[in-house]
Design a protein around this motif. Structure first.
Motif, PDB file in Angstrom:
ATOM      1  N   GLU A 144      -5.833  -8.244   2.411  1.00 22.61           N
ATOM      2  CA  GLU A 144      -6.795  -7.649   3.339  1.00 22.61           C
ATOM      3  C   GLU A 144      -7.839  -8.688   3.755  1.00 22.61           C
ATOM      4  O   GLU A 144      -8.235  -8.752   4.912  1.00 22.61           O
ATOM      5  CB  GLU A 144      -7.470  -6.427   2.711  1.00 22.61           C
ATOM      6  CG  GLU A 144      -6.549  -5.225   2.656  1.00 22.61           C
ATOM      7  CD  GLU A 144      -7.124  -4.041   1.894  1.00 22.61           C
ATOM      8  OE1 GLU A 144      -8.007  -4.241   1.028  1.00 22.61           O
ATOM      9  OE2 GLU A 144      -6.681  -2.910   2.168  1.00 22.61           O
TER      10      GLU A 144
ATOM     11  N   GLU B 179      -3.410  -4.399  -7.024  1.00 19.71           N
ATOM     12  CA  GLU B 179      -4.656  -4.182  -6.284  1.00 19.71           C
ATOM     13  C   GLU B 179      -5.301  -5.510  -5.899  1.00 19.71           C
ATOM     14  O   GLU B 179      -5.878  -5.648  -4.826  1.00 19.71           O
ATOM     15  CB  GLU B 179      -5.630  -3.317  -7.090  1.00 19.71           C
ATOM     16  CG  GLU B 179      -5.166  -1.881  -7.269  1.00 19.71           C
ATOM     17  CD  GLU B 179      -4.939  -1.138  -5.954  1.00 19.71           C
ATOM     18  OE1 GLU B 179      -5.647  -1.404  -4.955  1.00 19.71           O
ATOM     19  OE2 GLU B 179      -4.036  -0.285  -5.910  1.00 19.71           O
TER      20      GLU B 179
ATOM     21  N   ILE C 159      -3.348  -6.817  -2.923  1.00 13.72           N
ATOM     22  CA  ILE C 159      -3.710  -6.050  -1.726  1.00 13.72           C
ATOM     23  C   ILE C 159      -5.062  -6.526  -1.204  1.00 13.72           C
ATOM     24  O   ILE C 159      -5.234  -6.774  -0.009  1.00 13.72           O
ATOM     25  CB  ILE C 159      -3.734  -4.534  -2.029  1.00 13.72           C
ATOM     26  CG1 ILE C 159      -2.303  -4.008  -2.208  1.00 13.72           C
ATOM     27  CG2 ILE C 159      -4.454  -3.762  -0.923  1.00 13.72           C
ATOM     28  CD1 ILE C 159      -2.210  -2.578  -2.700  1.00 13.72           C
ATOM     29  N   SER C 160      -6.020  -6.697  -2.098  1.00 13.61           N
ATOM     30  CA  SER C 160      -7.354  -7.147  -1.719  1.00 13.61           C
ATOM     31  C   SER C 160      -7.306  -8.533  -1.063  1.00 13.61           C
ATOM     32  O   SER C 160      -7.950  -8.782  -0.051  1.00 13.61           O
ATOM     33  CB  SER C 160      -8.255  -7.170  -2.955  1.00 13.61           C
ATOM     34  OG  SER C 160      -9.497  -7.716  -2.649  1.00 13.61           O
TER      35      SER C 160
ATOM     36  N   SER D  36       1.123   3.940  -9.624  1.00 14.84           N
ATOM     37  CA  SER D  36       0.444   5.159 -10.082  1.00 14.84           C
ATOM     38  C   SER D  36       1.410   6.054 -10.854  1.00 14.84           C
ATOM     39  O   SER D  36       1.053   6.636 -11.884  1.00 14.84           O
ATOM     40  CB  SER D  36      -0.122   5.942  -8.889  1.00 14.84           C
ATOM     41  OG  SER D  36      -1.121   5.186  -8.262  1.00 14.84           O
TER      42      SER D  36
ATOM     43  N   GLN E  71      -0.811  -2.573 -12.175  1.00 17.97           N
ATOM     44  CA  GLN E  71      -1.582  -1.960 -11.100  1.00 17.97           C
ATOM     45  C   GLN E  71      -2.763  -2.867 -10.710  1.00 17.97           C
ATOM     46  O   GLN E  71      -3.065  -3.046  -9.533  1.00 17.97           O
ATOM     47  CB  GLN E  71      -2.104  -0.584 -11.509  1.00 17.97           C
ATOM     48  CG  GLN E  71      -2.878   0.091 -10.379  1.00 17.97           C
ATOM     49  CD  GLN E  71      -3.579   1.354 -10.818  1.00 17.97           C
ATOM     50  OE1 GLN E  71      -4.109   1.430 -11.919  1.00 17.97           O
ATOM     51  NE2 GLN E  71      -3.574   2.352  -9.952  1.00 17.97           N
ATOM     52  N   GLY E  72      -3.407  -3.449 -11.698  1.00 18.85           N
ATOM     53  CA  GLY E  72      -4.519  -4.352 -11.433  1.00 18.85           C
ATOM     54  C   GLY E  72      -4.079  -5.557 -10.614  1.00 18.85           C
ATOM     55  O   GLY E  72      -4.771  -5.980  -9.675  1.00 18.85           O
TER      56      GLY E  72
ATOM     57  N   LYS F 230       0.815  -1.224   0.000  1.00 19.93           N
ATOM     58  CA  LYS F 230       0.000   0.000   0.000  1.00 19.93           C
ATOM     59  C   LYS F 230       0.846   1.270   0.000  1.00 19.93           C
ATOM     60  O   LYS F 230       0.541   2.225  -0.703  1.00 19.93           O
ATOM     61  CB  LYS F 230      -0.909   0.019   1.234  1.00 19.93           C
ATOM     62  CG  LYS F 230      -2.113  -0.865   1.119  1.00 19.93           C
ATOM     63  CD  LYS F 230      -2.939  -0.730   2.389  1.00 19.93           C
ATOM     64  CE  LYS F 230      -4.352  -1.215   2.192  1.00 19.93           C
ATOM     65  NZ  LYS F 230      -5.155  -1.030   3.410  1.00 19.93           N
TER      66      LYS F 230
ATOM     67  N   ARG G 191       2.018   0.711  -4.390  1.00 18.99           N
ATOM     68  CA  ARG G 191       0.867   1.391  -5.004  1.00 18.99           C
ATOM     69  C   ARG G 191       1.262   2.753  -5.580  1.00 18.99           C
ATOM     70  O   ARG G 191       0.931   3.039  -6.730  1.00 18.99           O
ATOM     71  CB  ARG G 191      -0.257   1.519  -3.979  1.00 18.99           C
ATOM     72  CG  ARG G 191      -1.547   2.055  -4.570  1.00 18.99           C
ATOM     73  CD  ARG G 191      -2.613   2.220  -3.506  1.00 18.99           C
ATOM     74  NE  ARG G 191      -3.449   1.038  -3.414  1.00 18.99           N
ATOM     75  CZ  ARG G 191      -4.269   0.807  -2.400  1.00 18.99           C
ATOM     76  NH1 ARG G 191      -4.331   1.634  -1.381  1.00 18.99           N
ATOM     77  NH2 ARG G 191      -5.034  -0.271  -2.396  1.00 18.99           N
TER      78      ARG G 191
END
Length: 158
Positions: free
Chosen positions: A67, A60, A63-64, A31, A56-57, A23, A27
Protein backbone atom coordinates in the motif's frame (compact mmCIF):
# COMPACT_ATOMS: atom_id res chain seq x y z
CA UNK A 1 5.08 10.37 2.73
CA UNK A 2 6.90 7.43 1.12
CA UNK A 3 9.29 7.76 -1.76
CA UNK A 4 8.01 8.21 -5.29
CA UNK A 5 8.69 5.42 -7.80
CA UNK A 6 7.88 5.38 -11.49
CA UNK A 7 6.15 2.44 -13.17
CA UNK A 8 4.84 1.33 -16.51
CA UNK A 9 1.13 0.55 -16.73
CA UNK A 10 2.06 -3.16 -16.67
CA UNK A 11 4.20 -2.80 -13.53
CA UNK A 12 1.51 -0.81 -11.72
CA UNK A 13 -1.15 -3.39 -12.62
CA UNK A 14 1.07 -6.17 -11.28
CA UNK A 15 1.43 -4.37 -7.94
CA UNK A 16 -2.32 -3.74 -7.68
CA UNK A 17 -3.10 -7.36 -8.59
CA UNK A 18 -0.75 -8.64 -5.89
CA UNK A 19 -2.29 -6.32 -3.30
CA UNK A 20 -5.81 -7.44 -4.23
CA UNK A 21 -4.75 -11.11 -4.03
CA UNK A 22 -3.31 -10.57 -0.55
CA UNK A 23 -6.34 -8.66 0.73
CA UNK A 24 -9.11 -10.70 -0.92
CA UNK A 25 -7.66 -14.23 -0.77
CA UNK A 26 -4.72 -14.52 1.60
CA UNK A 27 -6.10 -12.37 4.46
CA UNK A 28 -9.31 -14.43 4.82
CA UNK A 29 -7.21 -17.64 4.70
CA UNK A 30 -5.01 -16.34 7.53
CA UNK A 31 -8.05 -15.45 9.64
CA UNK A 32 -9.52 -18.90 8.99
CA UNK A 33 -6.26 -20.60 10.04
CA UNK A 34 -6.24 -18.62 13.30
CA UNK A 35 -9.87 -19.52 13.98
CA UNK A 36 -9.19 -23.21 13.36
CA UNK A 37 -6.13 -23.19 15.60
CA UNK A 38 -8.04 -21.34 18.35
CA UNK A 39 -10.72 -24.04 18.28
CA UNK A 40 -8.11 -26.68 19.11
CA UNK A 41 -7.87 -25.68 22.75
CA UNK A 42 -5.43 -24.08 25.15
CA UNK A 43 -3.77 -21.11 23.41
CA UNK A 44 -0.78 -21.02 25.78
CA UNK A 45 0.55 -24.32 24.39
CA UNK A 46 -0.84 -24.11 20.87
CA UNK A 47 2.06 -23.87 18.38
CA UNK A 48 -0.35 -23.95 15.46
CA UNK A 49 -2.08 -20.83 16.81
CA UNK A 50 1.26 -19.04 17.29
CA UNK A 51 2.35 -19.94 13.75
CA UNK A 52 -0.96 -18.74 12.28
CA UNK A 53 -0.71 -15.43 14.18
CA UNK A 54 2.87 -14.94 12.98
CA UNK A 55 1.87 -15.70 9.37
CA UNK A 56 -0.94 -13.18 9.67
CA UNK A 57 1.50 -10.57 10.97
CA UNK A 58 3.85 -11.15 8.02
CA UNK A 59 0.91 -10.92 5.60
CA UNK A 60 -0.29 -7.64 7.12
CA UNK A 61 3.26 -6.28 6.91
CA UNK A 62 3.44 -7.18 3.19
CA UNK A 63 0.02 -5.58 2.56
CA UNK A 64 1.14 -2.42 4.36
CA UNK A 65 4.39 -2.28 2.35
CA UNK A 66 2.50 -2.71 -0.95
CA UNK A 67 0.00 0.00 0.00
CA UNK A 68 2.91 2.33 0.81
CA UNK A 69 4.58 1.53 -2.51
CA UNK A 70 1.36 2.12 -4.43
CA UNK A 71 0.78 5.43 -2.62
CA UNK A 72 4.11 6.66 -4.00
CA UNK A 73 3.74 5.04 -7.42
CA UNK A 74 3.51 7.26 -10.46
CA UNK A 75 2.67 6.17 -14.00
CA UNK A 76 5.23 7.24 -16.56
CA UNK A 77 3.95 9.21 -19.53
CA UNK A 78 6.21 7.67 -22.17
CA UNK A 79 5.36 10.39 -24.73
CA UNK A 80 6.96 13.08 -22.54
CA UNK A 81 10.34 11.36 -22.18
CA UNK A 82 13.52 12.38 -23.97
CA UNK A 83 14.36 9.54 -26.37
CA UNK A 84 17.93 10.68 -27.04
CA UNK A 85 19.28 9.51 -23.69
CA UNK A 86 18.95 6.47 -21.44
CA UNK A 87 16.20 7.04 -18.89
CA UNK A 88 13.93 4.77 -16.88
CA UNK A 89 11.98 2.54 -19.31
CA UNK A 90 14.57 2.98 -22.06
CA UNK A 91 15.85 -0.12 -23.79
CA UNK A 92 19.61 0.28 -24.12
CA UNK A 93 21.88 -1.81 -26.34
CA UNK A 94 25.46 -1.76 -25.05
CA UNK A 95 28.74 -3.23 -26.22
CA UNK A 96 31.43 -4.32 -23.79
CA UNK A 97 34.71 -2.66 -24.89
CA UNK A 98 36.78 -5.50 -23.41
CA UNK A 99 35.25 -8.53 -25.11
CA UNK A 100 32.93 -7.00 -27.73
CA UNK A 101 29.83 -8.70 -26.26
CA UNK A 102 26.56 -6.89 -26.96
CA UNK A 103 23.72 -6.87 -24.47
CA UNK A 104 20.33 -5.21 -24.39
CA UNK A 105 18.69 -4.11 -21.15
CA UNK A 106 15.50 -2.31 -20.27
CA UNK A 107 15.94 0.12 -17.38
CA UNK A 108 13.10 -0.29 -14.87
CA UNK A 109 12.15 0.43 -11.26
CA UNK A 110 13.64 -1.85 -8.59
CA UNK A 111 10.36 -3.77 -8.12
CA UNK A 112 10.07 -4.53 -11.85
CA UNK A 113 13.66 -5.75 -12.31
CA UNK A 114 14.00 -9.26 -13.77
CA UNK A 115 17.37 -10.14 -15.26
CA UNK A 116 15.96 -13.22 -17.05
CA UNK A 117 13.81 -10.94 -19.20
CA UNK A 118 16.53 -8.30 -19.61
CA UNK A 119 15.01 -5.79 -17.17
CA UNK A 120 17.56 -4.21 -14.84
CA UNK A 121 16.95 -1.78 -12.03
CA UNK A 122 17.98 1.85 -12.40
CA UNK A 123 19.36 1.41 -8.86
CA UNK A 124 21.80 -1.34 -9.93
CA UNK A 125 25.41 -0.41 -10.75
CA UNK A 126 24.88 -0.98 -14.50
CA UNK A 127 21.52 0.81 -14.44
CA UNK A 128 23.04 3.83 -12.67
CA UNK A 129 25.96 3.85 -15.10
CA UNK A 130 23.65 3.91 -18.14
CA UNK A 131 21.24 6.61 -16.93
CA UNK A 132 21.59 9.86 -18.85
CA UNK A 133 23.97 8.45 -21.48
CA UNK A 134 23.42 9.04 -25.20
CA UNK A 135 24.21 6.86 -28.24
CA UNK A 136 27.94 6.98 -28.95
CA UNK A 137 28.90 7.74 -25.35
CA UNK A 138 30.87 5.40 -23.11
CA UNK A 139 29.46 4.26 -19.78
CA UNK A 140 32.16 3.51 -17.20
CA UNK A 141 30.67 1.25 -14.55
CA UNK A 142 32.33 0.36 -11.27
CA UNK A 143 32.12 -3.37 -10.57
CA UNK A 144 33.79 -5.34 -7.77
CA UNK A 145 36.81 -6.24 -9.94
CA UNK A 146 37.41 -2.78 -11.42
CA UNK A 147 35.78 -0.60 -14.05
CA UNK A 148 33.92 -1.89 -17.09
CA UNK A 149 33.46 0.27 -20.17
CA UNK A 150 30.43 -0.05 -22.40
CA UNK A 151 29.70 1.74 -25.67
CA UNK A 152 26.08 2.91 -25.92
CA UNK A 153 25.00 1.43 -29.26
CA UNK A 154 21.27 2.12 -29.35
CA UNK A 155 18.50 3.57 -27.19
CA UNK A 156 14.85 2.78 -27.91
CA UNK A 157 11.46 2.99 -26.19
CA UNK A 158 9.23 -0.05 -26.47
Amino acid sequence: MGKVSYYTAEGLKKLRDELNQLKDVERPKASQAIAEARDKGDLSENAEYDAAKEAQGMLEMRISKLEETLAGARLIDESQLDTTKALIHSTVKIKNQTNGAEMTYKLVAQSEADLKTGKISVDSPIGKGLLGKKVGEVAEIQVPNGTMKFDIVEITRE
